[in-house]
Scaffold this motif. Structure first.
Motif, PDB file in Angstrom:
ATOM      1  N   GLY A   7       0.792  -1.222   0.000  1.00  0.00           N
ATOM      2  CA  GLY A   7       0.000   0.000   0.000  1.00  0.00           C
ATOM      3  C   GLY A   7       0.825   1.272   0.000  1.00  0.00           C
ATOM      4  O   GLY A   7       0.295   2.359   0.215  1.00  0.00           O
ATOM      5  N   LYS A   8       2.128   1.152  -0.266  1.00  0.00           N
ATOM      6  CA  LYS A   8       3.012   2.317  -0.197  1.00  0.00           C
ATOM      7  C   LYS A   8       2.640   3.391  -1.219  1.00  0.00           C
ATOM      8  O   LYS A   8       2.716   4.592  -0.919  1.00  0.00           O
ATOM      9  N   THR A   9       2.242   2.978  -2.415  1.00  0.00           N
ATOM     10  CA  THR A   9       1.905   3.954  -3.454  1.00  0.00           C
ATOM     11  C   THR A   9       0.690   4.775  -3.053  1.00  0.00           C
ATOM     12  O   THR A   9       0.652   5.997  -3.248  1.00  0.00           O
ATOM     13  N   THR A  10      -0.298   4.120  -2.479  1.00  0.00           N
ATOM     14  CA  THR A  10      -1.493   4.812  -2.000  1.00  0.00           C
ATOM     15  C   THR A  10      -1.136   5.834  -0.934  1.00  0.00           C
ATOM     16  O   THR A  10      -1.595   6.984  -0.958  1.00  0.00           O
ATOM     17  N   GLN A  11      -0.296   5.440   0.012  1.00  0.00           N
ATOM     18  CA  GLN A  11       0.077   6.335   1.102  1.00  0.00           C
ATOM     19  C   GLN A  11       0.956   7.484   0.631  1.00  0.00           C
ATOM     20  O   GLN A  11       0.845   8.614   1.137  1.00  0.00           O
ATOM     21  N   GLU A  61      -5.655   4.932   9.301  1.00  0.00           N
ATOM     22  CA  GLU A  61      -4.730   4.802  10.433  1.00  0.00           C
ATOM     23  C   GLU A  61      -3.283   4.954   9.970  1.00  0.00           C
ATOM     24  O   GLU A  61      -2.463   5.609  10.628  1.00  0.00           O
ATOM     25  N   ILE A  62      -2.966   4.346   8.836  1.00  0.00           N
ATOM     26  CA  ILE A  62      -1.601   4.420   8.300  1.00  0.00           C
ATOM     27  C   ILE A  62      -1.264   5.858   7.923  1.00  0.00           C
ATOM     28  O   ILE A  62      -0.197   6.379   8.260  1.00  0.00           O
ATOM     29  N   ALA A  63      -2.187   6.510   7.224  1.00  0.00           N
ATOM     30  CA  ALA A  63      -1.953   7.881   6.777  1.00  0.00           C
ATOM     31  C   ALA A  63      -1.758   8.823   7.952  1.00  0.00           C
ATOM     32  O   ALA A  63      -0.916   9.739   7.904  1.00  0.00           O
ATOM     33  N   THR A  64      -2.518   8.613   9.026  1.00  0.00           N
ATOM     34  CA  THR A  64      -2.395   9.464  10.211  1.00  0.00           C
ATOM     35  C   THR A  64      -1.022   9.342  10.837  1.00  0.00           C
ATOM     36  O   THR A  64      -0.401  10.348  11.230  1.00  0.00           O
ATOM     37  N   GLU A  65      -0.513   8.114  10.948  1.00  0.00           N
ATOM     38  CA  GLU A  65       0.814   7.914  11.542  1.00  0.00           C
ATOM     39  C   GLU A  65       1.903   8.538  10.678  1.00  0.00           C
ATOM     40  O   GLU A  65       2.828   9.176  11.192  1.00  0.00           O
ATOM     41  N   ILE A  66       1.800   8.353   9.371  1.00  0.00           N
ATOM     42  CA  ILE A  66       2.805   8.924   8.471  1.00  0.00           C
ATOM     43  C   ILE A  66       2.780  10.446   8.534  1.00  0.00           C
ATOM     44  O   ILE A  66       3.824  11.098   8.610  1.00  0.00           O
ATOM     45  N   TRP A  67       1.575  11.023   8.530  1.00  0.00           N
ATOM     46  CA  TRP A  67       1.478  12.478   8.556  1.00  0.00           C
ATOM     47  C   TRP A  67       2.051  13.043   9.853  1.00  0.00           C
ATOM     48  O   TRP A  67       2.743  14.070   9.834  1.00  0.00           O
ATOM     49  N   SER A  68       1.779  12.399  10.963  1.00  0.00           N
ATOM     50  CA  SER A  68       2.298  12.859  12.251  1.00  0.00           C
ATOM     51  C   SER A  68       3.815  12.888  12.243  1.00  0.00           C
ATOM     52  O   SER A  68       4.449  13.855  12.688  1.00  0.00           O
ATOM     53  N   ASN A  69       4.412  11.828  11.714  1.00  0.00           N
ATOM     54  CA  ASN A  69       5.866  11.756  11.654  1.00  0.00           C
ATOM     55  C   ASN A  69       6.434  12.765  10.670  1.00  0.00           C
ATOM     56  O   ASN A  69       7.428  13.449  10.947  1.00  0.00           O
ATOM     57  N   CYS A  70       5.797  12.886   9.510  1.00  0.00           N
ATOM     58  CA  CYS A  70       6.274  13.800   8.479  1.00  0.00           C
ATOM     59  C   CYS A  70       6.151  15.247   8.937  1.00  0.00           C
ATOM     60  O   CYS A  70       7.020  16.077   8.642  1.00  0.00           O
ATOM     61  N   ASN A  71       5.095  15.560   9.659  1.00  0.00           N
ATOM     62  CA  ASN A  71       4.901  16.920  10.138  1.00  0.00           C
ATOM     63  C   ASN A  71       6.043  17.351  11.066  1.00  0.00           C
ATOM     64  O   ASN A  71       6.526  18.483  11.003  1.00  0.00           O
TER      65      ASN A  71
END
Length: 219
Positions: free
Chosen positions: A15-19, A200-210
């Motif tokens: 699912g990496k491309t989607t994220q 859930e995945i997108a939220t974790e990635i966004w938190s880290n990226c932010n």
């Protein structure tokens, strides 16, 4: 370079491309200048090489040729597209980079890790990602997703490419390779449990990226 280079990695079907696309959309909403690209590919020349690498017809491709084709695609991609974007201060999101070569060609094919790294680093002129997200799922989950995608009807069906068609043992070694990469580079690599909902995945990635963005722009 003032830009930020973020790569997405993980087994096929993770699912990496989607994220990656989701993160790109969020960054653009905030007004960031974002380049979304992929490997192998990203430029006309690199895309031509991609078609050779992934075509299931090319069963006779030897391992060394595969490594060098990926590197050739990467060299063109990095110097024609990625480096100019980073020098212009853009955020570059790339679907796979050098970690994929290490996981797939070194660990997956059983080639020498140091040689694969050296070839890739030469091709990229030593460029490294600022942050890498490895989306991790069990092998049986990733393969089930791939076969579900391939069994779709009409335009939704996607034939498995030459790499995706490889044996389950190969895909297991690739996943182990990604885990080793994460262990070797804890400051750069963030492993994401991708066996959850997209939200859930997108939220974790966004938190880290932010947090990454805050650190970068505070310098």
């Amino acid at each position: 370079m003032n830009g930020i280079f973020i790569t997405f990695e993980g087994p096929d079907g993770s699912g990496k491309t989607t994220q990656l696309k989701k993160l790109g959309e969020e960054l653009k909403k905030l007004g960031h200048d974002v380049l979304v690209t992929r490997e192998p590919g990203g430029t006309a020349i690199s895309d031509q090489i991609r078609s050779i690498i992934l075509d299931p017809v090319n069963e006779e491709m030897v391992d060394q040729a595969e490594v060098l084709l990926y590197a050739a695609s990467r060299a063109q991609h990095v110097h024609q597209l990625i480096l100019p974007a980073l020098e212009a201060g853009r955020i570059v999101l790339c679907d796979r980079f050098i970690d994929a070569s290490v996981a797939y060609q070194a660990y997956g094919l059983g080639l020498d890790v140091d040689k694969v790294k050296a070839i890739s680093q030469y091709a990229s002129s030593g460029l490294e990602a600022t942050r890498t997200y490895i989306l991790d799922v069990p092998v049986e989950v990733s393969l089930a997703r791939l076969h579900h995608r391939a069994s779709g009807s009409g335009a939704n069906a996607q034939q498995l490419d030459r790499i995706e068609q490889k044996h389950v043992d190969y895909h297991s070694r690739v996943r182990e390779g990604f885990h080793q990469i994460a262990a070797d580079h804890p400051d750069r690599v963030k492993v994401i449990n991708a066996n959850r909902s997209e939200e859930e995945i997108a939220t974790e990635i966004w938190s880290n990226c932010n947090r990454l963005l805050e650190e970068h722009f505070s310098l």
